[in-house]
Scaffold this active site. Structure first.
Site, PDB file in Angstrom:
ATOM      1  N   ASP A  15      56.197  58.000  58.272  1.00 37.88           N
ATOM      2  CA  ASP A  15      56.541  58.910  57.015  1.00 37.88           C
ATOM      3  C   ASP A  15      56.191  60.092  57.814  1.00 37.88           C
ATOM      4  O   ASP A  15      56.795  61.284  57.337  1.00 37.88           O
ATOM      5  CB  ASP A  15      55.739  58.529  55.842  1.00 37.88           C
TER       6      ASP A  15
ATOM      7  N   ASN B 130      43.909  64.624  53.355  1.00 34.61           N
ATOM      8  CA  ASN B 130      43.383  63.765  54.728  1.00 34.61           C
ATOM      9  C   ASN B 130      42.522  62.517  54.265  1.00 34.61           C
ATOM     10  O   ASN B 130      42.758  61.595  54.747  1.00 34.61           O
ATOM     11  CB  ASN B 130      42.596  64.847  55.568  1.00 34.61           C
TER      12      ASN B 130
ATOM     13  N   GLU C 253      45.648  71.925  55.111  1.00 35.62           N
ATOM     14  CA  GLU C 253      46.204  71.407  56.445  1.00 35.62           C
ATOM     15  C   GLU C 253      47.695  71.583  56.254  1.00 35.62           C
ATOM     16  O   GLU C 253      48.437  72.291  55.419  1.00 35.62           O
ATOM     17  CB  GLU C 253      46.342  69.734  55.691  1.00 35.62           C
TER      18      GLU C 253
ATOM     19  N   ASP D 217      41.080  74.500  42.820  1.00 40.21           N
ATOM     20  CA  ASP D 217      41.317  74.617  44.192  1.00 40.21           C
ATOM     21  C   ASP D 217      42.667  74.956  44.601  1.00 40.21           C
ATOM     22  O   ASP D 217      42.822  75.671  45.731  1.00 40.21           O
ATOM     23  CB  ASP D 217      40.810  73.221  45.149  1.00 40.21           C
TER      24      ASP D 217
ATOM     25  N   THR E 227      38.627  66.895  52.508  1.00 35.60           N
ATOM     26  CA  THR E 227      38.318  66.043  51.380  1.00 35.60           C
ATOM     27  C   THR E 227      39.471  66.089  50.297  1.00 35.60           C
ATOM     28  O   THR E 227      39.591  65.584  49.499  1.00 35.60           O
ATOM     29  CB  THR E 227      37.452  66.787  50.560  1.00 35.60           C
ATOM     30  N   ALA E 228      40.729  66.704  51.010  1.00 36.07           N
ATOM     31  CA  ALA E 228      41.890  66.655  50.026  1.00 36.07           C
ATOM     32  C   ALA E 228      43.018  65.489  50.552  1.00 36.07           C
ATOM     33  O   ALA E 228      42.599  64.278  50.980  1.00 36.07           O
ATOM     34  CB  ALA E 228      42.558  68.187  50.200  1.00 36.07           C
TER      35      ALA E 228
HETATM   36  P1  NAP Z   1      47.635  69.213  43.434  1.00 38.83           P
HETATM   37  O1  NAP Z   1      48.563  68.219  43.566  1.00 38.83           O
HETATM   38  O2  NAP Z   1      47.422  69.624  42.086  1.00 38.83           O
HETATM   39  O3  NAP Z   1      46.211  68.812  44.258  1.00 38.83           O
HETATM   40  C1  NAP Z   1      45.944  67.410  44.322  1.00 38.83           C
HETATM   41  C2  NAP Z   1      44.257  67.657  44.200  1.00 38.83           C
HETATM   42  O4  NAP Z   1      43.726  67.971  45.262  1.00 38.83           O
HETATM   43  C3  NAP Z   1      43.926  68.608  42.909  1.00 38.83           C
HETATM   44  O5  NAP Z   1      42.934  67.971  42.162  1.00 38.83           O
HETATM   45  C4  NAP Z   1      43.191  69.659  43.745  1.00 38.83           C
HETATM   46  O6  NAP Z   1      42.029  70.283  42.984  1.00 38.83           O
HETATM   47  C5  NAP Z   1      42.725  69.067  44.885  1.00 38.83           C
HETATM   48  N1  NAP Z   1      42.378  69.516  46.302  1.00 38.83           N
HETATM   49  C6  NAP Z   1      42.844  70.727  46.735  1.00 38.83           C
HETATM   50  N2  NAP Z   1      42.261  71.099  47.750  1.00 38.83           N
HETATM   51  C7  NAP Z   1      41.092  70.297  47.741  1.00 38.83           C
HETATM   52  C8  NAP Z   1      40.137  70.141  48.922  1.00 38.83           C
HETATM   53  N3  NAP Z   1      40.158  71.131  49.806  1.00 38.83           N
HETATM   54  N4  NAP Z   1      39.253  69.180  48.858  1.00 38.83           N
HETATM   55  C9  NAP Z   1      39.153  68.438  47.777  1.00 38.83           C
HETATM   56  N5  NAP Z   1      40.104  68.403  46.725  1.00 38.83           N
HETATM   57  C10 NAP Z   1      40.922  69.283  46.822  1.00 38.83           C
HETATM   58  O7  NAP Z   1      47.958  70.442  44.399  1.00 38.83           O
HETATM   59  P2  NAP Z   1      47.081  71.879  44.524  1.00 38.83           P
HETATM   60  O8  NAP Z   1      45.899  71.773  43.659  1.00 38.83           O
HETATM   61  O9  NAP Z   1      48.107  72.891  44.731  1.00 38.83           O
HETATM   62  O10 NAP Z   1      46.502  71.330  45.937  1.00 38.83           O
HETATM   63  C11 NAP Z   1      47.194  71.208  46.981  1.00 38.83           C
HETATM   64  C12 NAP Z   1      46.435  70.301  48.184  1.00 38.83           C
HETATM   65  O11 NAP Z   1      46.757  68.835  47.534  1.00 38.83           O
HETATM   66  C13 NAP Z   1      47.139  70.025  49.224  1.00 38.83           C
HETATM   67  O12 NAP Z   1      46.799  71.161  50.415  1.00 38.83           O
HETATM   68  C14 NAP Z   1      46.754  68.635  49.709  1.00 38.83           C
HETATM   69  O13 NAP Z   1      45.552  68.669  50.564  1.00 38.83           O
HETATM   70  C15 NAP Z   1      46.695  67.969  48.443  1.00 38.83           C
HETATM   71  N6  NAP Z   1      47.495  66.900  48.439  1.00 38.83           N
HETATM   72  C16 NAP Z   1      47.106  65.718  48.473  1.00 38.83           C
HETATM   73  C17 NAP Z   1      47.953  64.651  48.447  1.00 38.83           C
HETATM   74  C18 NAP Z   1      47.170  63.024  48.277  1.00 38.83           C
HETATM   75  O14 NAP Z   1      46.284  62.902  48.407  1.00 38.83           O
HETATM   76  N7  NAP Z   1      48.218  61.913  48.326  1.00 38.83           N
HETATM   77  C19 NAP Z   1      49.502  64.576  48.298  1.00 38.83           C
HETATM   78  C20 NAP Z   1      49.814  65.915  48.462  1.00 38.83           C
HETATM   79  C21 NAP Z   1      48.992  67.155  48.460  1.00 38.83           C
HETATM   80  P3  NAP Z   1      42.374  71.218  41.694  1.00 38.83           P
HETATM   81  O15 NAP Z   1      42.709  70.543  40.660  1.00 38.83           O
HETATM   82  O16 NAP Z   1      41.067  72.003  41.578  1.00 38.83           O
HETATM   83  O17 NAP Z   1      43.407  72.181  42.052  1.00 38.83           O
END
Ligand code: NAP
Ligand code: MN
Length: 266
Positions: free
Chosen positions: A152, A166, A124, A51, A163-164
């Site tokens: 924060d 959020n 987001e 993703d 689903t990420a």
């Molecule tokens: P990452 O740190 O590797 O991503 C975190 C996880 O989120 C990965 O498993 C990624 O999947 C998954 N993901 C990304 N978009 C998603 C979606 N729309 N629905 C469900 N899961 C999703 O960073 P990244 O892969 O570059 O992804 C960036 C995203 O990470 C940001 O946009 C944000 O939404 C999320 N994030 C989450 C947190 C948290 O949950 N505390 C904190 C920072 C960022 P893949 O392994 O397939 O890439």
């Protein structure tokens, strides 16, 4: 004019992945797809990875709304933006060749910082304190002062972004057929002096959210647009609204958003 079957592959050019992608490129050529090196000439942009790669593919190719995006997972599992598996080339080719696919449109949000720089997001926009101290923002819905946030940070997610990040802050999962954006708090401070709503809320596509950073010295937040960080100093206002731009992606017929939610979380 580009041909209808111009296809561009976006992936990390690592040797192991490249050799797997080469097989897909060869298969695409065999069914008369024209593999292009310049994404602006493509009608189909394939992201190969996870993703995170899909978010990058859309960003690096300019959030085009005149082409189709397809997510291909390089892992053994499907993910939110990836409907196909790289090692299952026959089903990718079969789907493309027999047009067994549907197109879905994902809403995006537009963030404007201090009335000049604008950015689109597919997941987001997050605004977080860049230092250990709390961070204060006045939150406006259209021109109405709704609350003063201290904590924060906050994030505004699209339906597909629900689903990420959020979800990790207890936001609701939103059907991407709804054009809306969700505002969620990240660790708000609540006491007799500071009060915020405490729950996430959804805004319709006609609303505009404004976050005014209180100029108390902590005015250099970390701003995340999907998986990129913006480095802009001394921020005053962020205006966030739903964009007119929708990202068109290819999906298999029996793989709806709610199938993905079930597959991933239940
Ligand atoms: P990452 O740190 O590797 O991503 C975190 C996880 O989120 C990965 O498993 C990624 O999947 C998954 N993901 C990304 N978009 C998603 C979606 N729309 N629905 C469900 N899961 C999703 O960073 P990244 O892969 O570059 O992804 C960036 C995203 O990470 C940001 O946009 C944000 O939404 C999320 N994030 C989450 C947190 C948290 O949950 N505390 C904190 C920072 C960022 P893949 O392994 O397939 O890439
Ligand atoms: Mn990732």
């Amino acid at each position: 004019m580009p041909q209808r079957n111009n296809i561009y592959f976006f992936y990390k050019k690592e040797p192991e992945l490249t050799s797997r992608v080469d097989k897909l490129i060869e298969a695409a050529r065999n069914i008369n797809y024209n593999v292009v090196e310049d994404a602006s000439e493509a009608n189909i942009i394939c992201s190969i990875g996870g993703d995170g790669t899909f978010l990058q593919a859309v960003r690096k190719t300019g959030f085009r709304d005149d082409c189709l995006y397809a997510g291909i997972s390089a892992l053994d599992r499907l993910s939110f933006y990836c409907d196909f598996k790289l090692d299952d080339i026959s089903s990718i080719i079969n789907a493309m060749d027999n047009e067994e696919v549907e197109v879905r449109r994902y809403p995006t949000i537009e963030v404007t910082i201090d009335d000049h720089a604008s950015f689109l997001c597919l997941n987001e926009c997050s605004v977080r304190s860049g230092i250990i101290k709390t961070f204060v923002m006045d939150v406006y819905i259209d021109d109405f002062h709704f609350e003063t946030f201290r904590g924060d940070g906050m994030l505004v997610s699209t339906p597909t972004g629900s689903t990420a990040y959020n979800k990790s802050v207890d936001g609701a999962i939103v059907d991407p057929l709804l054009s809306c954006m969700q505002v969620s708090e990240i660790a708000s401070l609540n006491n007799n002096h500071y009060r915020t709503l405490g729950s996430s809320f959804l805004l319709s596509g006609d609303r505009r959210l404004t976050l005014k950073v209180v100029q108390d010295g902590n005015d250099y937040p970390t701003i995340g647009i999907d998986n990129e960080a913006l480095s802009i100093r001394h921020i005053h206002d962020l205006h966030i609204r739903l964009s007119d731009r929708k990202i068109k992606t290819i999906k298999l017929k029996d793989n709806s958003f709610w199938h993905k939610v079930q597959r991933t979380f239940l």
